[in-house]
Scaffold this active site. Sequence first.
Site, PDB file in Angstrom:
ATOM      1  N   LYS A 291      -1.276  38.894  31.656  1.00 29.79           N
ATOM      2  CA  LYS A 291      -1.993  38.075  32.639  1.00 29.79           C
ATOM      3  C   LYS A 291      -2.961  38.961  33.414  1.00 29.79           C
ATOM      4  O   LYS A 291      -2.621  40.086  33.796  1.00 29.79           O
ATOM      5  CB  LYS A 291      -0.984  37.419  33.593  1.00 29.79           C
ATOM      6  CG  LYS A 291      -1.585  36.393  34.551  1.00 29.79           C
ATOM      7  CD  LYS A 291      -0.497  35.719  35.391  1.00 29.79           C
ATOM      8  CE  LYS A 291      -1.049  34.663  36.327  1.00 29.79           C
ATOM      9  NZ  LYS A 291       0.009  34.028  37.150  1.00 29.79           N
TER      10      LYS A 291
ATOM     11  N   SER B  33       4.235  29.730  38.746  1.00 28.88           N
ATOM     12  CA  SER B  33       3.183  30.044  37.771  1.00 28.88           C
ATOM     13  C   SER B  33       3.644  30.638  36.455  1.00 28.88           C
ATOM     14  O   SER B  33       2.839  30.799  35.539  1.00 28.88           O
ATOM     15  CB  SER B  33       2.146  30.970  38.393  1.00 28.88           C
ATOM     16  OG  SER B  33       1.365  30.245  39.291  1.00 28.88           O
TER      17      SER B  33
ATOM     18  N   SER C 296      -0.442  29.072  37.578  1.00 24.48           N
ATOM     19  CA  SER C 296      -1.674  29.784  37.321  1.00 24.48           C
ATOM     20  C   SER C 296      -1.696  30.516  35.988  1.00 24.48           C
ATOM     21  O   SER C 296      -2.755  30.826  35.460  1.00 24.48           O
ATOM     22  CB  SER C 296      -1.935  30.789  38.444  1.00 24.48           C
ATOM     23  OG  SER C 296      -0.882  31.754  38.483  1.00 24.48           O
TER      24      SER C 296
END
Length: 501
Positions: A80, A179, A155
């Site tokens: 990420k 997330s 997210s």
Amino acid sequence: MTDWTRATAAQMVAALKAGDVTSVELTQAHLDRIAAVDTDVHAFLHIDAEGALATARAVDAARAAGEELPELAGVPIAVKDILVTEGMPTTAGSTILEGWVPQYDATVTRKLREARMPILGKTNMDEFAMGSSTEHSGFGATHNPWDLDRIPGGSGGGSAASLAAFEAPLAIGSDTGGSIRQPASVTATVGVKPTYGGVSRYGAIALASSLDQLGPCARTVEDAALLHEVMGGHDPMDATSLNEPVPSCVAAAREGREADLTGVRIGVIKELSGDGYQPGVEQRFEESLDKLKALGAEIVEVSCPSFEYALAAYYLILPSEASSNLAKFDSVRFGKRVEKGNVERTMSATRAEGFGDEVKRRIILGTYALSAGYYDAYYGSAQKVRTLIQRDFAAAFEQADVLVSPTTPTTPFKLGERIDDPLAMYLNDVATIPANLAGIPGMSLPSGLAPEDGLPTGFQILAPAHEDARMYRIGAALEKALADEWGGPLAAQAPELEVAK
Ligand code: GLN
């Protein structure tokens, strides 16, 4: 020839050890898959083919030389874009950081390098991890591989979508309010938020420091466990890092597959059902409970009355901490600068241009909640609610070994559907947020596809702090029972994407 992109990380480990495949072959297969489908999925913001292949070659050479290697050596991974990576662009999904190339590695990045895992690239995310759909990314949304018109969650939608699209077998996520778990739920993958402090936050771009936690994303519970053990452990660079051994997640996951759950008490959180929950999500949740019951577990109902206020408390605490954390993006230290003659005007123009609407909304909310006249009324009250939520959990864990709920109230919604309605967006995390407020670990694993729309539904397992291994054991038991019915893990059955032209 075997399509290695469909294999689990555990299968890759075995094949590498047996000499049935090389790391270069594994890495190249995933890079080819990325080249074929990522135009449509857009899971990646940056792809490092050269760097990944260099690591792979070095691992293959070391293995050929008979060197002792870490367990996951040679297994590729997606990271990420919230995690700082030396020499590789890092944006946290924000144009304010466009072009920034960090001079150092986050602790977790360093651990991945020490584990000798080829890093395929950086995955898309909502700007500074604010969102539930990746639509708040400064670089365009990610698409859900189960239906390209739908959100992959957020997210960490990029990490979850990279798994569901077979672009990576493992990925890193971060979970401040859901997330990791919510994207896992809507893509039929597995995501784990470890106990707060279990994984170092050093070099993870901070959203809300008292809530943030990095964790593993995978297609199976065992794979998540393998990655969890690589990521976890004490780090003197993070003041909130727990000084205790990494939980035995892998052993728990493997044991769980054979587990008899007699004597295990599973607490169903009463408040996380009913109004707002899609019938198909609840149906799959109930069926999963039946599976656990068939394995011998006792199902009890528990009540957590303060959860009603969790979302409201979160949306005061998070913006308060975020407004302070984001003050460092001042046009001087990192990334973008919109030159306007003097420091003040340059700073303000840079932030006006570099931050998106959701980030601005939360900075304004946070500064307001922290301002002198309102501090007690908002931030102070939210902290009190946080304590009440922790007490609810403590009481519930007296009655049950783990607590469960659907991970998200609905299956993935259409891109564009909630982007202009912040409250509707925030409601996605109603079931995941309490764990962050209490610092306890949480896992989401697939519970099926909702009958009304054929889209993924998630099952959430929460355990007391430090008891991460417990949810791996129970998660693996449920995963096995469901896979026996589905003929394999659900993530492996994601639709074949049309190869991009
Ligand atoms: N969707 C939640 C939010 O927007 C969770 C974010 C997160 O976990 N990083 O705050």
